[in-house]
Design a protein around this motif. Sequence first.
Motif, PDB file in Angstrom:
ATOM      1  N   ASP A 264     -10.927   0.119   1.417  1.00 47.86           N
ATOM      2  CA  ASP A 264     -10.938   1.008   2.570  1.00 47.86           C
ATOM      3  C   ASP A 264      -9.513   1.278   3.031  1.00 47.86           C
ATOM      4  OD1 ASP A 264     -13.717   1.274   2.778  1.00 47.86           O
ATOM      5  OD2 ASP A 264     -13.880  -0.590   3.925  1.00 47.86           O
ATOM      6  N   PRO A 265      -9.178   2.560   3.315  1.00 44.02           N
ATOM      7  CA  PRO A 265      -7.865   2.846   3.891  1.00 44.02           C
ATOM      8  C   PRO A 265      -7.753   2.182   5.262  1.00 44.02           C
ATOM      9  CG  PRO A 265      -8.991   4.867   3.233  1.00 44.02           C
ATOM     10  CD  PRO A 265      -9.977   3.761   3.111  1.00 44.02           C
ATOM     11  N   VAL A 266      -6.536   1.824   5.625  1.00 39.73           N
ATOM     12  CA  VAL A 266      -6.269   1.204   6.922  1.00 39.73           C
ATOM     13  C   VAL A 266      -5.445   2.172   7.744  1.00 39.73           C
ATOM     14  CG1 VAL A 266      -5.092  -0.706   8.090  1.00 39.73           C
ATOM     15  CG2 VAL A 266      -6.325  -1.126   5.947  1.00 39.73           C
ATOM     16  N   VAL A 267      -5.920   2.503   8.929  1.00 39.72           N
ATOM     17  CA  VAL A 267      -5.148   3.368   9.820  1.00 39.72           C
ATOM     18  C   VAL A 267      -3.939   2.571  10.314  1.00 39.72           C
ATOM     19  CG1 VAL A 267      -5.146   4.650  11.987  1.00 39.72           C
ATOM     20  CG2 VAL A 267      -7.164   4.711  10.498  1.00 39.72           C
ATOM     21  N   ALA A 268      -2.764   3.145  10.147  1.00 39.43           N
ATOM     22  CA  ALA A 268      -1.530   2.473  10.563  1.00 39.43           C
ATOM     23  C   ALA A 268      -1.300   2.725  12.049  1.00 39.43           C
ATOM     24  CB  ALA A 268      -0.352   2.961   9.725  1.00 39.43           C
ATOM     25  N   ASP A 269      -2.080   2.019  12.858  1.00 35.84           N
ATOM     26  CA  ASP A 269      -1.962   2.163  14.303  1.00 35.84           C
ATOM     27  C   ASP A 269      -1.095   1.035  14.863  1.00 35.84           C
ATOM     28  OD1 ASP A 269      -3.603  -0.068  14.214  1.00 35.84           O
ATOM     29  OD2 ASP A 269      -5.389   1.002  14.906  1.00 35.84           O
TER      30      ASP A 269
ATOM     31  N   ARG B  23       0.847  -1.188   0.000  1.00 37.83           N
ATOM     32  CA  ARG B  23       0.000   0.000   0.000  1.00 37.83           C
ATOM     33  C   ARG B  23       0.886   1.244   0.000  1.00 37.83           C
ATOM     34  NH1 ARG B  23      -3.350  -3.381  -0.854  1.00 37.83           N
ATOM     35  NH2 ARG B  23      -5.360  -3.687   0.189  1.00 37.83           N
TER      36      ARG B  23
ATOM     37  N   GLU C 132      -3.058   3.155   1.954  1.00 37.19           N
ATOM     38  CA  GLU C 132      -4.079   3.330   0.933  1.00 37.19           C
ATOM     39  C   GLU C 132      -3.734   2.563  -0.334  1.00 37.19           C
ATOM     40  OE1 GLU C 132      -4.838   7.494   0.336  1.00 37.19           O
ATOM     41  OE2 GLU C 132      -5.117   7.845   2.494  1.00 37.19           O
TER      42      GLU C 132
ATOM     43  N   ILE D 133      -2.547  11.602  10.764  1.00 37.01           N
ATOM     44  CA  ILE D 133      -2.883  10.189  10.950  1.00 37.01           C
ATOM     45  C   ILE D 133      -2.329   9.379   9.777  1.00 37.01           C
ATOM     46  CG2 ILE D 133      -4.766   8.517  11.164  1.00 37.01           C
ATOM     47  CD1 ILE D 133      -6.457  10.861  12.293  1.00 37.01           C
TER      48      ILE D 133
ATOM     49  N   THR E 126      -2.102   6.466   7.242  1.00 35.47           N
ATOM     50  CA  THR E 126      -2.995   5.438   6.704  1.00 35.47           C
ATOM     51  C   THR E 126      -2.293   4.697   5.580  1.00 35.47           C
ATOM     52  OG1 THR E 126      -3.999   6.977   5.128  1.00 35.47           O
ATOM     53  CG2 THR E 126      -5.104   6.722   7.258  1.00 35.47           C
TER      54      THR E 126
ATOM     55  N   ARG F 101      -2.507  11.913   6.688  1.00 33.25           N
ATOM     56  CA  ARG F 101      -3.548  12.922   6.507  1.00 33.25           C
ATOM     57  C   ARG F 101      -3.983  13.421   7.878  1.00 33.25           C
ATOM     58  NH1 ARG F 101      -4.425  12.413   1.268  1.00 33.25           N
ATOM     59  NH2 ARG F 101      -4.520  10.381   0.268  1.00 33.25           N
TER      60      ARG F 101
END
Length: 149
Positions: free
Chosen positions: A126-131, A105, A117, A113, A115, A110
């Motif tokens: 769907d974007p994934v939050v890189a947490d 990805r 993509e 945060i 993400t 943004r």
Amino acid sequence: MSCAPAIPASTPIPLRDLPRPVQLKVVGAAGAGFPSPAQDWEESAINLVDLLRLDRAASFVFRVSGQSMLDAGLFDSDVLVVDRDAKPVNGRIVIAVVDGGFVVRQLCVRNGIPTLEARNSRMHYDPVVADESVEVWGVVRASVRNLQA
């Protein structure tokens, strides 16, 4: 038939232990627009290991599976050279571990945060939050494509 043990497609392949590659002879420069007058340009051979920096301990290879990165120029079955020690920064294409599997990805930050993509305008991902549940495993440095496949 190869004597090497089978490696599952989802396993990163370390490259530092491979035998030294064959040197490829450079025939000359090929113009991609107008014919090239650089016929005096002379380089006798290219070593793909040196060119792609594959002999580093932190270099791995992945094969792309799927269509999620078409707009980034990455196609199904392309081979990606990935550096584990490169810093993942905004805009870079990365390999990440999401829900226990590897994905390729683009890392986008943004509003502070990060993400992950996909890049395929014809499909929705769907974007994934890189947490903390996501591991950015490495940064894609190069891709190789077989144009005959």
